[in-house]
Design a protein around this motif. Sequence first.
Motif, PDB file in Angstrom:
ATOM      1  N   ARG A 294       0.899  -1.109  -0.222  1.00  0.00           N
ATOM      2  CA  ARG A 294      -0.009  -0.041   0.131  1.00  0.00           C
ATOM      3  C   ARG A 294       0.894   1.339   0.081  1.00  0.00           C
ATOM      4  O   ARG A 294       0.366   2.181  -0.917  1.00  0.00           O
ATOM      5  CB  ARG A 294      -0.993   0.121   1.250  1.00  0.00           C
ATOM      6  CG  ARG A 294      -1.826  -0.869   1.138  1.00  0.00           C
ATOM      7  CD  ARG A 294      -2.735  -0.787   2.345  1.00  0.00           C
ATOM      8  NE  ARG A 294      -2.483  -1.163   3.663  1.00  0.00           N
ATOM      9  CZ  ARG A 294      -2.279  -2.445   3.820  1.00  0.00           C
ATOM     10  NH1 ARG A 294      -2.612  -3.448   3.405  1.00  0.00           N
ATOM     11  NH2 ARG A 294      -1.779  -2.481   5.355  1.00  0.00           N
ATOM     12  N   THR A 295       1.917   1.227   0.933  1.00  0.00           N
ATOM     13  CA  THR A 295       2.703   2.471   0.851  1.00  0.00           C
ATOM     14  C   THR A 295       3.421   2.752  -0.495  1.00  0.00           C
ATOM     15  O   THR A 295       3.533   3.934  -1.038  1.00  0.00           O
ATOM     16  CB  THR A 295       3.764   2.280   1.845  1.00  0.00           C
ATOM     17  OG1 THR A 295       3.149   2.157   3.191  1.00  0.00           O
ATOM     18  CG2 THR A 295       4.818   3.539   2.025  1.00  0.00           C
ATOM     19  N   THR A 296       3.854   1.649  -1.232  1.00  0.00           N
ATOM     20  CA  THR A 296       4.629   1.789  -2.393  1.00  0.00           C
ATOM     21  C   THR A 296       3.807   2.411  -3.516  1.00  0.00           C
ATOM     22  O   THR A 296       3.946   3.389  -4.156  1.00  0.00           O
ATOM     23  CB  THR A 296       5.105   0.507  -2.991  1.00  0.00           C
ATOM     24  OG1 THR A 296       5.967  -0.032  -1.758  1.00  0.00           O
ATOM     25  CG2 THR A 296       5.991   0.491  -4.182  1.00  0.00           C
ATOM     26  N   ALA A 297       2.196   2.150  -3.316  1.00  0.00           N
ATOM     27  CA  ALA A 297       1.408   2.412  -4.440  1.00  0.00           C
ATOM     28  C   ALA A 297       1.273   3.904  -4.168  1.00  0.00           C
ATOM     29  O   ALA A 297       1.107   4.651  -5.043  1.00  0.00           O
ATOM     30  CB  ALA A 297       0.244   1.598  -4.420  1.00  0.00           C
ATOM     31  N   GLN A 298       1.030   4.377  -2.828  1.00  0.00           N
ATOM     32  CA  GLN A 298       0.677   5.601  -2.473  1.00  0.00           C
ATOM     33  C   GLN A 298       1.947   6.532  -2.817  1.00  0.00           C
ATOM     34  O   GLN A 298       1.761   7.721  -3.601  1.00  0.00           O
ATOM     35  CB  GLN A 298       0.328   5.695  -0.984  1.00  0.00           C
ATOM     36  CG  GLN A 298      -0.090   6.949  -0.535  1.00  0.00           C
ATOM     37  CD  GLN A 298      -0.160   7.160   1.027  1.00  0.00           C
ATOM     38  OE1 GLN A 298      -0.505   5.991   1.652  1.00  0.00           O
ATOM     39  NE2 GLN A 298      -0.087   8.076   1.671  1.00  0.00           N
ATOM     40  N   LEU A 299       3.179   6.130  -2.476  1.00  0.00           N
ATOM     41  CA  LEU A 299       4.337   6.895  -3.008  1.00  0.00           C
ATOM     42  C   LEU A 299       4.338   7.306  -4.540  1.00  0.00           C
ATOM     43  O   LEU A 299       4.671   8.438  -4.816  1.00  0.00           O
ATOM     44  CB  LEU A 299       5.461   6.444  -2.154  1.00  0.00           C
ATOM     45  CG  LEU A 299       5.650   6.570  -0.647  1.00  0.00           C
ATOM     46  CD1 LEU A 299       6.776   5.695  -0.297  1.00  0.00           C
ATOM     47  CD2 LEU A 299       5.706   7.905  -0.356  1.00  0.00           C
TER      48      LEU A 299
ATOM     49  N   ALA B  45       2.110   7.077  -6.432  1.00  0.00           N
ATOM     50  CA  ALA B  45       0.970   7.974  -7.122  1.00  0.00           C
ATOM     51  C   ALA B  45       1.277   9.550  -6.745  1.00  0.00           C
ATOM     52  O   ALA B  45       1.018  10.386  -7.266  1.00  0.00           O
ATOM     53  CB  ALA B  45      -0.350   7.709  -6.242  1.00  0.00           C
ATOM     54  N   GLU B  46       1.972   9.694  -5.491  1.00  0.00           N
ATOM     55  CA  GLU B  46       2.240  11.373  -5.201  1.00  0.00           C
ATOM     56  C   GLU B  46       3.734  11.669  -6.077  1.00  0.00           C
ATOM     57  O   GLU B  46       3.945  12.604  -5.842  1.00  0.00           O
ATOM     58  CB  GLU B  46       2.669  11.086  -3.472  1.00  0.00           C
ATOM     59  CG  GLU B  46       1.275  10.822  -2.903  1.00  0.00           C
ATOM     60  CD  GLU B  46       1.825  10.515  -1.361  1.00  0.00           C
ATOM     61  OE1 GLU B  46       2.892  10.640  -1.013  1.00  0.00           O
ATOM     62  OE2 GLU B  46       0.698  10.549  -0.663  1.00  0.00           O
TER      63      GLU B  46
END
Lengths: 148, 148, 148
Positions: free
Chosen positions: B70-75, B77-78
């Motif tokens: 989840r963190t990897t996907a969020q970063l 995306a940002e």
Amino acid sequence: MTTQQETPATAVTAEVYAEVQQFYAEHMHLLDNGTVDAWADTFTADAHFDVPTLPEPLRGREALAGSLRRTTAQLAAEGVRRRHWHGMVAVFPQADGTLRVRCYALVFSTPLGGDPALHRVCVCEDVLVREDGRLKVHRRKVTRDDLP
Amino acid sequence: MTTQQETPATAVTAEVYAEVQQFYAEHMHLLDNGTVDAWADTFTADAHFDVPTLPEPLRGREALAGSLRRTTAQLAAEGVRRRHWHGMVAVFPQADGTLRVRCYALVFSTPLGGDPALHRVCVCEDVLVREDGRLKVHRRKVTRDDLP
Amino acid sequence: MTTQQETPATAVTAEVYAEVQQFYAEHMHLLDNGTVDAWADTFTADAHFDVPTLPEPLRGREALAGSLRRTTAQLAAEGVRRRHWHGMVAVFPQADGTLRVRCYALVFSTPLGGDPALHRVCVCEDVLVREDGRLKVHRRKVTRDDLP
């Protein structure tokens, strides 16, 4: 820098290199934790400590302990945590059994509830000696990159 | 800090100290690269991971993998890259063969096209164990300097 | 990252790991001190140096020396000090005797009389070789976190 790099007595061994790293790690944990007496005991009794934040060099373990006691109280009152990091550690064993170390030192500062900040970038030059099998700082000279 | 510094089973050897450093380097490369499964495999199956950014401790390799995914996907995306650094690593071998580690941890954050920033200053306390000859994180407790 | 982590020839020994750390420490001290010729001598004569701040890769010790000479003069004129830090150093000895290294690299920048700043967060991939018993950089590729 000149002296120790031009006349290293011998190359540093893996044993001594690891010992120096472990020593600095524990040394900084004690410092940043404000564990005053145990930190002071990582210096020789007659240690000489020259840092630009102080008006003149500190001499001896008691002066070091007093200085850390004051700093710890002040940081606690301000609600600030400090972390000291050594890195790029170059160790030069000398013929007399002492270790000359040249390394970089960072200081980070974080207020409770606030953002962490890079506080200082420094160079640290140490003379480490062995007492009863343990490394101790005999002389330390710190220079700050922001000062001439 | 108290326990491991007062009762170290033995002094750390150069072999183990280097092994811990290499382990953390690979561990952080995998983390920051978002190499989820290989990173999760640097923990024991029943690892306990307590960090203040999460509402409660993660338990087990699958929970860890899910969290990093989840963190990897969020970063991504940002458009942000994170780098985790361990430093001032103090290793305390225990009588039961485990290694207690206390170290500092920095997190850097860089947006694509922007300026790098110091994101967090933390303290990390690990219990490392050996499985099939390789070090793994069995327990990790991270505290942030900006939180009480 | 893929190649060296999937096919390490052998695990790194404590001796080599300490040697690499000491090498990088001296290498960075020379770099940041502007000790041009001694720094250039930490590369092989035919070294290949690929960093995103340069329009194209530098090839050879003379090109490296020239580049550092210009940078040193420019920083002195600006009254700025730079410090390069390697960390999270993962060393992968290869079957041919070379060492592949993957590590993180920070650059700090401090103006005289001003506040220190985090200048860059990078990843550095080196191929180190041994010449007359001393490590040298044969190839270096640096990537910046802020660039695609």
